[in-house]
Design a protein around this motif. Structure first.
Motif, PDB file in Angstrom:
ATOM      1  N   UNK A   5       0.837  -1.205   0.000  1.00 31.23           N
ATOM      2  CA  UNK A   5       0.000   0.000   0.000  1.00 31.23           C
ATOM      3  C   UNK A   5       0.874   1.258   0.000  1.00 31.23           C
ATOM      4  N   UNK A   6       1.930   1.243   0.807  1.00 34.03           N
ATOM      5  CA  UNK A   6       2.837   2.392   0.876  1.00 34.03           C
ATOM      6  C   UNK A   6       3.512   2.629  -0.475  1.00 34.03           C
ATOM      7  N   UNK A   7       3.915   1.541  -1.125  1.00 35.77           N
ATOM      8  CA  UNK A   7       4.540   1.644  -2.443  1.00 35.77           C
ATOM      9  C   UNK A   7       3.558   2.228  -3.458  1.00 35.77           C
ATOM     10  N   UNK A   8       2.324   1.762  -3.410  1.00 36.07           N
ATOM     11  CA  UNK A   8       1.293   2.265  -4.328  1.00 36.07           C
ATOM     12  C   UNK A   8       1.091   3.760  -4.133  1.00 36.07           C
ATOM     13  N   UNK A   9       0.953   4.181  -2.876  1.00 38.57           N
ATOM     14  CA  UNK A   9       0.749   5.605  -2.591  1.00 38.57           C
ATOM     15  C   UNK A   9       1.942   6.443  -3.046  1.00 38.57           C
ATOM     16  N   UNK A  10       3.142   5.926  -2.799  1.00 35.94           N
ATOM     17  CA  UNK A  10       4.348   6.665  -3.172  1.00 35.94           C
ATOM     18  C   UNK A  10       4.434   6.860  -4.687  1.00 35.94           C
ATOM     19  N   UNK A  11       4.204   5.783  -5.439  1.00 35.48           N
ATOM     20  CA  UNK A  11       4.285   5.872  -6.902  1.00 35.48           C
ATOM     21  C   UNK A  11       3.186   6.777  -7.457  1.00 35.48           C
ATOM     22  N   UNK A  12       1.985   6.661  -6.913  1.00 41.50           N
ATOM     23  CA  UNK A  12       0.874   7.473  -7.403  1.00 41.50           C
ATOM     24  C   UNK A  12       1.087   8.948  -7.057  1.00 41.50           C
ATOM     25  N   UNK A  13       1.681   9.201  -5.891  1.00 39.38           N
ATOM     26  CA  UNK A  13       1.996  10.577  -5.481  1.00 39.38           C
ATOM     27  C   UNK A  13       3.009  11.189  -6.455  1.00 39.38           C
ATOM     28  N   UNK A  14       4.002  10.406  -6.858  1.00 42.25           N
ATOM     29  CA  UNK A  14       5.001  10.889  -7.826  1.00 42.25           C
ATOM     30  C   UNK A  14       4.338  11.215  -9.162  1.00 42.25           C
ATOM     31  N   UNK A  15       3.388  10.390  -9.557  1.00 41.27           N
ATOM     32  CA  UNK A  15       2.668  10.639 -10.809  1.00 41.27           C
ATOM     33  C   UNK A  15       1.913  11.958 -10.733  1.00 41.27           C
ATOM     34  N   UNK A  16       1.231  12.195  -9.607  1.00 39.53           N
ATOM     35  CA  UNK A  16       0.501  13.452  -9.444  1.00 39.53           C
ATOM     36  C   UNK A  16       1.444  14.649  -9.420  1.00 39.53           C
ATOM     37  N   UNK A  17       2.597  14.488  -8.783  1.00 36.97           N
ATOM     38  CA  UNK A  17       3.581  15.571  -8.733  1.00 36.97           C
ATOM     39  C   UNK A  17       4.081  15.903 -10.144  1.00 36.97           C
ATOM     40  N   UNK A 118      -5.116  15.461 -22.127  1.00 39.45           N
ATOM     41  CA  UNK A 118      -4.193  14.399 -22.544  1.00 39.45           C
ATOM     42  C   UNK A 118      -3.217  14.063 -21.415  1.00 39.45           C
ATOM     43  N   UNK A 119      -2.640  15.093 -20.790  1.00 38.98           N
ATOM     44  CA  UNK A 119      -1.693  14.860 -19.692  1.00 38.98           C
ATOM     45  C   UNK A 119      -2.380  14.185 -18.505  1.00 38.98           C
ATOM     46  N   UNK A 120      -3.604  14.603 -18.219  1.00 44.76           N
ATOM     47  CA  UNK A 120      -4.348  13.997 -17.108  1.00 44.76           C
ATOM     48  C   UNK A 120      -4.631  12.523 -17.403  1.00 44.76           C
ATOM     49  N   UNK A 121      -4.982  12.222 -18.637  1.00 43.42           N
ATOM     50  CA  UNK A 121      -5.270  10.837 -19.012  1.00 43.42           C
ATOM     51  C   UNK A 121      -4.016   9.971 -18.892  1.00 43.42           C
ATOM     52  N   UNK A 122      -2.867  10.524 -19.323  1.00 39.96           N
ATOM     53  CA  UNK A 122      -1.609   9.788 -19.191  1.00 39.96           C
ATOM     54  C   UNK A 122      -1.289   9.509 -17.717  1.00 39.96           C
ATOM     55  N   UNK A 123      -1.560  10.479 -16.864  1.00 40.09           N
ATOM     56  CA  UNK A 123      -1.318  10.296 -15.430  1.00 40.09           C
ATOM     57  C   UNK A 123      -2.234   9.206 -14.870  1.00 40.09           C
ATOM     58  N   UNK A 124      -3.495   9.208 -15.305  1.00 41.47           N
ATOM     59  CA  UNK A 124      -4.432   8.191 -14.811  1.00 41.47           C
ATOM     60  C   UNK A 124      -4.036   6.790 -15.288  1.00 41.47           C
ATOM     61  N   UNK A 125      -3.522   6.703 -16.515  1.00 40.20           N
ATOM     62  CA  UNK A 125      -3.042   5.411 -17.021  1.00 40.20           C
ATOM     63  C   UNK A 125      -1.879   4.931 -16.152  1.00 40.20           C
ATOM     64  N   UNK A 126      -0.984   5.841 -15.796  1.00 40.44           N
ATOM     65  CA  UNK A 126       0.154   5.490 -14.940  1.00 40.44           C
ATOM     66  C   UNK A 126      -0.321   5.032 -13.557  1.00 40.44           C
ATOM     67  N   UNK A 127      -1.314   5.718 -13.018  1.00 38.16           N
ATOM     68  CA  UNK A 127      -1.869   5.351 -11.710  1.00 38.16           C
ATOM     69  C   UNK A 127      -2.479   3.949 -11.773  1.00 38.16           C
ATOM     70  N   UNK A 128      -3.217   3.678 -12.837  1.00 37.41           N
ATOM     71  CA  UNK A 128      -3.841   2.353 -12.983  1.00 37.41           C
ATOM     72  C   UNK A 128      -2.794   1.262 -13.189  1.00 37.41           C
ATOM     73  N   UNK A 129      -1.715   1.609 -13.858  1.00 40.66           N
ATOM     74  CA  UNK A 129      -0.617   0.659 -14.045  1.00 40.66           C
ATOM     75  C   UNK A 129       0.010   0.300 -12.695  1.00 40.66           C
ATOM     76  N   UNK A 130       0.156   1.298 -11.846  1.00 39.04           N
ATOM     77  CA  UNK A 130       0.677   1.061 -10.495  1.00 39.04           C
ATOM     78  C   UNK A 130      -0.268   0.136  -9.726  1.00 39.04           C
TER      79      UNK A 130
END
Length: 184
Positions: A5-17, A118-130
């Protein structure tokens, strides 16, 4: 399971940043020092960010003033801005460089709004990949008998909650940036 869970949050936080930084560097009708973030100046053979070479301030909301600490760097800074894809001609008075941001046309605003989406969609794809990667880790843990099948189901639900939260944050960032672009 908590480390997943911590890893997921960390990676998703980086994506949002990264998404936030991308939005900050997009040129809208207002002057913002963030538009200069990606521009590098050849300073004695070393690519250097403008922020490390000059004081940058905003005047009257639409004018960016760049005041180099070393006046001999005015020409290289000016050349770097002209060579960038910023699309603004710098005005140099020998001491400072001024960038005047013209108001955006309706067509340009719509193009920027599409880029935001487009950028938001790419970020969401990255989040879902995580999310997928973390669920795979949970499944491997269950196969290795480190967690039970019930723990796996609970873990998948928790990962989905985390994912939904970060997707919502990405959508909010995009909506705020679109609003900012369309208001001006």
């Amino acid at each position: 399971m908590d480390e997943v869970f911590a890893l997921a949050k960390e990676k998703m936080e980086k994506t949002l940043k990264a998404l936030h930084n991308e939005f900050a560097s997009m040129r809208s009708g207002r002057a913002s020092a963030a538009v200069l973030d990606k521009i590098m100046v050849d300073y004695y053979g070393v690519p250097t960010p403008i922020q490390q070479m000059a004081a940058i301030s905003v005047q009257e909301g639409r004018i960016l003033v760049i005041q180099p600490w070393d006046t001999s760097t005015i020409q290289p800074i000016e050349k770097a801005i002209q060579a960038s894809d910023l699309g603004i001609n710098p005005m140099n008075d020998g001491k400072v460089i001024r960038l005047t941001f013209p108001p955006l046309t309706e067509e340009r605003r719509k193009m920027l709004a599409k880029d935001v989406s487009k950028f938001a969609e790419e970020a969401k794809v990255s989040i879902r990949s995580t999310r997928r990667d973390c669920i795979d880790k949970l499944k491997k843990m269950q196969k290795a008998s480190e967690i039970t099948e019930d723990d796996l189901k609970d873990g998948e639900e928790e990962i989905q909650k985390i994912t939904d939260d970060f997707v919502k944050k990405a959508d909010e960032l995009a909506a705020n940036k679109e609003k900012d672009i369309m208001e001006i």
